[in-house]
Design a protein around this motif. Structure first.
Motif, PDB file in Angstrom:
ATOM      1  N   LEU A 131      -5.100  17.528   3.656  1.00 15.39           N
ATOM      2  CA  LEU A 131      -3.756  16.959   3.205  1.00 15.39           C
ATOM      3  C   LEU A 131      -3.781  15.378   3.942  1.00 15.39           C
ATOM      4  O   LEU A 131      -3.346  14.311   3.511  1.00 15.39           O
ATOM      5  N   ARG A 132      -4.416  15.415   5.286  1.00 14.34           N
ATOM      6  CA  ARG A 132      -4.158  14.276   5.952  1.00 14.34           C
ATOM      7  C   ARG A 132      -5.298  13.060   4.981  1.00 14.34           C
ATOM      8  O   ARG A 132      -5.218  12.085   5.133  1.00 14.34           O
ATOM      9  N   ILE A 168      -5.641  13.130   1.862  1.00 14.17           N
ATOM     10  CA  ILE A 168      -5.070  12.649   0.633  1.00 14.17           C
ATOM     11  C   ILE A 168      -3.918  11.803   0.867  1.00 14.17           C
ATOM     12  O   ILE A 168      -3.690  10.836   0.245  1.00 14.17           O
ATOM     13  N   PHE A 169      -3.250  12.316   1.932  1.00 12.98           N
ATOM     14  CA  PHE A 169      -1.861  11.314   2.180  1.00 12.98           C
ATOM     15  C   PHE A 169      -2.168  10.994   3.807  1.00 12.98           C
ATOM     16  O   PHE A 169      -1.573  11.480   4.701  1.00 12.98           O
ATOM     17  N   PRO A 170      -2.589   9.718   3.653  1.00 12.36           N
ATOM     18  CA  PRO A 170      -3.070   9.205   5.159  1.00 12.36           C
ATOM     19  C   PRO A 170      -1.506   8.945   5.717  1.00 12.36           C
ATOM     20  O   PRO A 170      -0.789   8.409   5.002  1.00 12.36           O
ATOM     21  N   GLN A 171      -1.602   9.156   7.009  1.00 17.27           N
ATOM     22  CA  GLN A 171      -0.473   8.891   7.941  1.00 17.27           C
ATOM     23  C   GLN A 171      -0.649   7.540   8.395  1.00 17.27           C
ATOM     24  O   GLN A 171      -1.698   7.128   8.820  1.00 17.27           O
TER      25      GLN A 171
END
Length: 142
Positions: free
Chosen positions: A105-106, A108-111
């Motif tokens: 998930l990190r 795919i959705f970079p913080q």
């Protein structure tokens, strides 16, 4: 800049650690004075790890790897403390799935990276102004 912007968040890992140390001191004091058996409360140690994990998730975002590691240790602690014997030995691979899911998930959705607080560095001095008329730099008039 607003005074509220510079204030650190109230719910933080430092707060959790400080409160946990105070609680541990009070529990052990009550035990040493024979007011209460400390081991009844100390079996709930995974709550401290869960609070650390939640504080990290609040600070760093819902996909904080550090927050999920603390929560993972907390769940493992609860299972080993209160679960049926052998439950953790059979279900430990689920923690690998949990970790892989967070890492995926990190990806795919970079913080957004939190801005690091840099120390106040004074501005560099302006370039020297030459008084030599033959150079192309500015001249200082008397």
């Amino acid at each position: 800049m607003n005074a509220q912007d510079t204030r650190p968040p109230l719910f933080s890992t430092k707060l959790v650690i400080g409160l946990a140390v105070i609680a541990l001191g009070l529990i052990l004091t009550a035990d040493s004075l024979r007011w209460y058996d400390a081991w009844h409360l100390l079996t709930w140690w995974p709550l401290v790890l869960a609070a650390l994990g939640l504080a990290r998730l609040v600070q760093d975002g819902p996909l904080s790897l550090r927050g999920h590691v603390w929560l993972c240790f907390s769940v493992a602690g609860f299972i080993s403390q209160f679960g049926p014997w052998g439950l953790l030995e059979r279900w430990w691979p689920i923690f690998l799935v949990w970790g892989g899911l967070i890492i995926t998930l990190r990806a795919i959705f970079p913080q957004p990276k939190p801005e690091r607080k840099s120390k106040d560095i004074p501005p560099s001095p302006s370039p020297a102004v030459s008084c030599d008329p033959e150079t192309d730099s500015e001249q200082v008039k008397p």
